[in-house]
Design an enzyme around this catalytic site. Structure first.
Site, PDB file in Angstrom:
ATOM      1  N   ASP A   2       0.862  -1.190   0.000  1.00  0.00           N
ATOM      2  CA  ASP A   2       0.000   0.000   0.000  1.00  0.00           C
ATOM      3  C   ASP A   2       0.896   1.236   0.000  1.00  0.00           C
ATOM      4  O   ASP A   2       2.121   1.135   0.152  1.00  0.00           O
ATOM      5  CB  ASP A   2      -0.925  -0.005   1.234  1.00  0.00           C
ATOM      6  CG  ASP A   2      -1.963   1.120   1.202  1.00  0.00           C
ATOM      7  OD1 ASP A   2      -2.272   1.647   0.114  1.00  0.00           O
ATOM      8  OD2 ASP A   2      -2.468   1.485   2.275  1.00  0.00           O
ATOM      9  N   SER A   3       0.251   2.401  -0.106  1.00  0.00           N
ATOM     10  CA  SER A   3       0.993   3.657  -0.019  1.00  0.00           C
ATOM     11  C   SER A   3       1.302   4.015   1.434  1.00  0.00           C
ATOM     12  O   SER A   3       2.141   4.864   1.705  1.00  0.00           O
ATOM     13  CB  SER A   3       0.157   4.778  -0.633  1.00  0.00           C
ATOM     14  OG  SER A   3      -1.092   4.841   0.050  1.00  0.00           O
ATOM     15  N   GLY A  50      -3.534   9.183  -3.867  1.00  0.00           N
ATOM     16  CA  GLY A  50      -4.751   9.792  -4.402  1.00  0.00           C
ATOM     17  C   GLY A  50      -4.505  10.992  -5.305  1.00  0.00           C
ATOM     18  O   GLY A  50      -5.315  11.316  -6.168  1.00  0.00           O
ATOM     19  N   CYS A  65      -4.546  -1.543  -2.022  1.00  0.00           N
ATOM     20  CA  CYS A  65      -4.740  -0.115  -2.262  1.00  0.00           C
ATOM     21  C   CYS A  65      -5.656   0.035  -3.481  1.00  0.00           C
ATOM     22  O   CYS A  65      -5.292  -0.398  -4.582  1.00  0.00           O
ATOM     23  CB  CYS A  65      -3.389   0.536  -2.536  1.00  0.00           C
ATOM     24  SG  CYS A  65      -3.486   2.267  -3.012  1.00  0.00           S
ATOM     25  N   ASN A  66      -6.801   0.637  -3.278  1.00  0.00           N
ATOM     26  CA  ASN A  66      -7.743   0.843  -4.396  1.00  0.00           C
ATOM     27  C   ASN A  66      -7.182   1.826  -5.418  1.00  0.00           C
ATOM     28  O   ASN A  66      -7.345   1.646  -6.627  1.00  0.00           O
ATOM     29  CB  ASN A  66      -9.066   1.415  -3.876  1.00  0.00           C
ATOM     30  CG  ASN A  66      -9.827   0.450  -2.995  1.00  0.00           C
ATOM     31  OD1 ASN A  66     -10.743  -0.220  -3.436  1.00  0.00           O
ATOM     32  ND2 ASN A  66      -9.456   0.363  -1.731  1.00  0.00           N
ATOM     33  N   THR A  67      -6.523   2.853  -4.929  1.00  0.00           N
ATOM     34  CA  THR A  67      -6.006   3.907  -5.815  1.00  0.00           C
ATOM     35  C   THR A  67      -4.999   3.317  -6.796  1.00  0.00           C
ATOM     36  O   THR A  67      -4.961   3.700  -7.968  1.00  0.00           O
ATOM     37  CB  THR A  67      -5.349   5.008  -4.959  1.00  0.00           C
ATOM     38  OG1 THR A  67      -6.225   5.332  -3.879  1.00  0.00           O
ATOM     39  CG2 THR A  67      -5.086   6.255  -5.778  1.00  0.00           C
ATOM     40  N   CYS A  73     -11.159   2.625   0.077  1.00  0.00           N
ATOM     41  CA  CYS A  73      -9.761   2.959   0.361  1.00  0.00           C
ATOM     42  C   CYS A  73      -9.415   2.147   1.598  1.00  0.00           C
ATOM     43  O   CYS A  73     -10.181   2.141   2.570  1.00  0.00           O
ATOM     44  CB  CYS A  73      -9.604   4.451   0.625  1.00  0.00           C
ATOM     45  SG  CYS A  73      -7.994   4.900   1.320  1.00  0.00           S
ATOM     46  N   THR A  74      -8.290   1.449   1.542  1.00  0.00           N
ATOM     47  CA  THR A  74      -7.972   0.516   2.625  1.00  0.00           C
ATOM     48  C   THR A  74      -7.645   1.228   3.943  1.00  0.00           C
ATOM     49  O   THR A  74      -7.581   0.587   4.987  1.00  0.00           O
ATOM     50  CB  THR A  74      -6.799  -0.403   2.225  1.00  0.00           C
ATOM     51  OG1 THR A  74      -5.710   0.411   1.779  1.00  0.00           O
ATOM     52  CG2 THR A  74      -7.228  -1.340   1.115  1.00  0.00           C
ATOM     53  N   HIS A  75      -7.445   2.522   3.889  1.00  0.00           N
ATOM     54  CA  HIS A  75      -7.243   3.279   5.134  1.00  0.00           C
ATOM     55  C   HIS A  75      -8.543   3.457   5.923  1.00  0.00           C
ATOM     56  O   HIS A  75      -8.518   3.629   7.137  1.00  0.00           O
ATOM     57  CB  HIS A  75      -6.711   4.683   4.820  1.00  0.00           C
ATOM     58  CG  HIS A  75      -5.253   4.736   4.522  1.00  0.00           C
ATOM     59  ND1 HIS A  75      -4.712   4.212   3.375  1.00  0.00           N
ATOM     60  CD2 HIS A  75      -4.211   5.243   5.230  1.00  0.00           C
ATOM     61  CE1 HIS A  75      -3.396   4.413   3.381  1.00  0.00           C
ATOM     62  NE2 HIS A  75      -3.074   5.040   4.498  1.00  0.00           N
TER      63      HIS A  75
HETATM   64  N1  DGL Z   1      -4.936   3.026   0.842  1.00  0.00           N
HETATM   65  C1  DGL Z   1      -5.076   3.616  -0.449  1.00  0.00           C
HETATM   66  C2  DGL Z   1      -6.347   3.101  -1.139  1.00  0.00           C
HETATM   67  O1  DGL Z   1      -6.866   2.045  -0.815  1.00  0.00           O
HETATM   68  C3  DGL Z   1      -5.001   5.089  -0.653  1.00  0.00           C
HETATM   69  C4  DGL Z   1      -4.308   6.058   0.207  1.00  0.00           C
HETATM   70  C5  DGL Z   1      -3.582   7.120  -0.619  1.00  0.00           C
HETATM   71  O2  DGL Z   1      -4.192   8.099  -1.068  1.00  0.00           O
HETATM   72  O3  DGL Z   1      -2.400   6.912  -0.820  1.00  0.00           O
HETATM   73  O4  DGL Z   1      -6.842   3.715  -2.037  1.00  0.00           O
END
Ligand code: DGL
Length: 260
Positions: free
Chosen positions: A10-11, A43, A74-76, A188-190
């Site tokens: 992930d990021s 993002g 990470c979806n992004t 978003c996984t966060h």
């Molecule tokens: N965790 C990331 C996601 O699932 C995004 C967080 C970011 O913007 O880097 O999209």
């Protein structure tokens, strides 16, 4: 085979919400949690530059770690880079994309919201999921510039106010012709780290859909059933910006991750 690790990428620390489920569904493997915190937040990135960055990182990661599988938690990133990763590298990749299909199947009101980063919201891939799987629903896309950073702050123990969160999620709650949004996809996984606060702010109860378990189950399909035993050693976390600060190390310690 079984002593090759699984990479969860992930990021930032959001991917830990996926790692947590991976360990429940697939407990008998070693994991390397890889956070590109030097690139956080994803993002805001231009698409071509982000594809190149992630592919470059994986070139090195695959050489160094020889993983059996990588989960892009990470979806992004996943809504952008899966095809390129699968073309360039010879390991299975499992992505994390907005859970629009299950949300559309479960919604009774037909009003579904997708809470994501601005990057995920603008992707053609995300629009395609809506066209392919949610034709009969009204899907509201809500892209938040701030929530991933707020989730990072919250999980590190900093104070995050309800009012700050409310401003970011209020667009998810739609009322139309006596119907109300009944499902919000956490795309978003966060965001699952903030779900308890979201529940308190929500003007009415909704299902907050976190796809982490489904991702873990998908990953399990790529792995052989039987492993001799859990390989020696520890699960590890690697951060591209170097050794993380103390609150982050404490968080990782709580997840049983040794740190770079
Ligand atoms: N965790 C990331 C996601 O699932 C995004 C967080 C970011 O913007 O880097 O999209």
């Amino acid at each position: 085979m079984s002593d090759k690790p699984i990479i969860v990428f992930d990021s930032g620390v959001g991917g830990l919400t996926v790692l947590r489920e991976m360990r429940v569904v697939i407990p008998d493997r070693r994991y390397v949690f890889f956070a590109d915190d030097a690139g956080f937040p994803y993002g805001d990135w231009e698409e071509e530059a982000l594809i190149e960055r992630i592919c470059d990182l994986f070139g090195t990661l695959i050489d160094d770690l020889n993983p059996q599988l990588a989960v892009i938690a990470c979806n992004t990133a996943s809504t952008l880079v899966m095809t390129e990763l699968r073309t360039r590298f010879d390991i299975p990749f499992v992505g994390t994309v907005p859970a629009i299909k299950p949300a559309a199947e479960r919604s009774r009101s037909g009003l579904v919201s997708v809470l994501a980063t601005p990057g995920t919201v603008k992707r053609g891939y995300t629009r395609g999921l809506i066209t392919d799987f949610a034709k009969d629903c009204e899907v509201t896309l809500v892209g938040s510039k701030r929530l991933a950073a707020l989730a990072e702050a919250h999980i590190r123990g900093e104070r995050v106010g309800f009012d700050e969160l409310e401003a970011e999620i209020s667009g998810c709650f739609v009322e139309r012709d006596g119907r109300r949004t009944d499902i919000v996809v956490l795309a978003c996984t966060h965001y699952p780290f903030l779900a308890n606060m979201f529940r308190k702010i929500a003007p009415w109860p909704v299902d907050w859909l976190d796809p982490a378990e489904a991702i873990a189950r998908q990953a399990a399909k790529f792995l052989p059933d039987v492993v001799a035993s859990l390989p020696e050693g520890f699960d590890r976390a690697v951060f591209t910006a170097g050794t993380p600060d103390y609150p982050t190390r404490r968080l990782l310690h709580g997840f049983g991750l040794a740190c770079n």
